[in-house]
Design a protein around this motif. Structure first.
Motif, short mmCIF file in Angstrom:
data_model
loop_
_atom_site.label_atom_id
_atom_site.label_comp_id
_atom_site.label_asym_id
_atom_site.label_seq_id
_atom_site.Cartn_x
_atom_site.Cartn_y
_atom_site.Cartn_z
N HIS A 119 7.86 -4.69 5.41
CA HIS A 119 8.13 -6.11 5.65
C HIS A 119 7.21 -6.71 6.72
O HIS A 119 7.64 -7.55 7.51
N ILE A 143 6.12 -3.67 -2.68
CA ILE A 143 7.21 -4.66 -2.61
C ILE A 143 7.89 -4.61 -1.24
O ILE A 143 8.16 -5.64 -0.63
N GLN A 144 8.14 -3.39 -0.75
CA GLN A 144 8.84 -3.31 0.53
C GLN A 144 7.93 -3.60 1.72
O GLN A 144 8.40 -3.79 2.84
N ILE A 146 5.98 -6.19 1.80
CA ILE A 146 5.81 -7.65 1.89
C ILE A 146 7.02 -8.27 2.59
O ILE A 146 8.16 -8.02 2.20
N ARG A 148 7.41 -11.60 2.86
CA ARG A 148 7.76 -12.75 2.02
C ARG A 148 6.51 -13.20 1.27
O ARG A 148 5.39 -13.06 1.79
N SER A 182 10.43 -9.92 -9.08
CA SER A 182 10.07 -8.69 -8.36
C SER A 182 11.08 -8.29 -7.29
O SER A 182 11.07 -7.15 -6.83
N VAL A 184 10.98 -9.58 -4.30
CA VAL A 184 10.39 -9.95 -3.00
C VAL A 184 10.93 -11.33 -2.62
O VAL A 184 11.01 -12.21 -3.47
#
Ligand code: BDR
Ligand code: CA
Length: 315
Positions: A119, A143-144, A146, A148, A182, A184
């Motif tokens: 993140h 994905i993890q 990001i 946002r 996704s 996110v």
């Protein structure tokens, strides 16, 4: 100061160029990489444009890599009627010495994200979502990483290339579908707010007065952009779409948002590429997955642009 890391994915593009300017200018942000996508022009042209803008602004250490030149499913769509033959008509640049990163843009995005903490990075797409979707499919562990996705695209009202669809989403609806499903966290900066930040001639004059290299770039870009916006849409001031993304990271109070479910239409003919944002909770077809921008503090936006330009006074 804790800088927010941002990774841009763009198709410069006049408004994309101003977003690059903002991302580099503000001390609150750290620009960690730029992947380029076809959109406003072909991938060859948008990549040259990104490199030219970076070189002009002295952004020499940030990697810029060419990404996808075609959409996932549909034929490529470009937009010379707004952005000109080069995709960035208006300014002129010195011969290019900044080189593109040899990696594919999707690989650059994956490498940058995989090297980050969970993140940690905000991904800021301001073009078709092909690179972002491809990266998510190639390496789902991003994905993890990001924090946002703050994207310019879509609208909950009308589109700008069809009555239903906005250009960035319409260029690659299947990619947008992948991104919006996704998981996110997403902020959707759509036409609903970007059409409120119209760059009237008074705004161009205000930025011209700053008289530094960033203001010269802004003026050369927006004079051309305003001309084509007038020809195509009949507006006096062009909507300064893409910089609303970084401006909203710089000032988290800039936008009013509504957290709701957004789905991308990839099935119908007339509404292909529409972002169906259930802001009134009519359908309740899915869990909220997106903060949809519904309003913007216009004065504050122009102050952020002005300050961004002023930062180049001593850069
Ligand atoms: C979007 O389309 C492009 O022409 C602009 O750069 C912006 O990202 C607006 O619909
Ligand atoms: Ca763009």
């Amino acid at each position: 100061m804790n800088k927010q890391k941002v990774f841009l994915d763009c198709d410069p593009g006049h408004d994309d160029a101003i977003n690059i300017m903002l991302a580099h200018a503000y001390p609150e942000l750290e620009l960690v990489g730029i992947s380029v996508v076809a959109g406003n022009q072909t991938i060859e042209k948008t990549t040259i444009n990104a490199l030219n803008v970076c070189q002009y602004l002295g952004i020499m250490d940030v990697p810029v890599a060419a990404g996808c030149g075609n959409a996932m499913v549909k034929p490529r769509e470009i937009c010379p009627e707004i952005h000109g033959k080069t995709g960035l008509d208006g300014p002129t640049f010195e011969p290019l010495v900044k080189k593109a990163d040899p990696r594919h843009g999707v690989q650059l995005m994956i490498d940058t994200l995989m090297a980050a903490e969970d993140h940690e990075i905000m991904v800021v797409p301001t073009g078709p979502l092909t690179n972002v979707a491809m990266a998510i499919r190639m390496e789902p562990r991003i994905i993890q990483k990001i924090k946002r996705i703050v994207l310019m695209g879509g609208s909950y009202q009308n589109g700008n290339v069809t009555p239903a669809a906005e250009f960035n989403i319409h260029c690659d609806p299947e990619a947008a579908y992948v991104v919006f499903t996704s998981g996110v966290p997403i902020t959707m900066v759509g036409l609903d707010v970007t059409r409120k930040v119209l760059c009237y001639p008074e705004i161009v004059d205000r930025m011209a007065k700053i008289d530094n290299k960033a203001s010269h770039l802004f003026v050369d870009l927006m004079r051309f952009f305003n001309k084509t916006q007038k020809e195509v849409f009949g507006w006096e001031g062009g909507p300064t779409h893409d910089p609303v993304t970084c401006a909203s990271i710089i000032d988290p109070e800039l936008l009013t948002t509504k957290f709701c479910h957004v789905s991308v239409d990839i099935k119908s003919e007339e509404s292909y590429g529409r972002t169906n944002a259930d802001i009134f909770e009519f359908f309740r077809r899915g869990e909220p997955n997106c903060d949809v921008a519904v309003d913007i503090n216009v004065e504050r936006f122009w102050d952020i642009i002005e300050q961004g330009i002023r930062y180049y006074g001593d850069k």
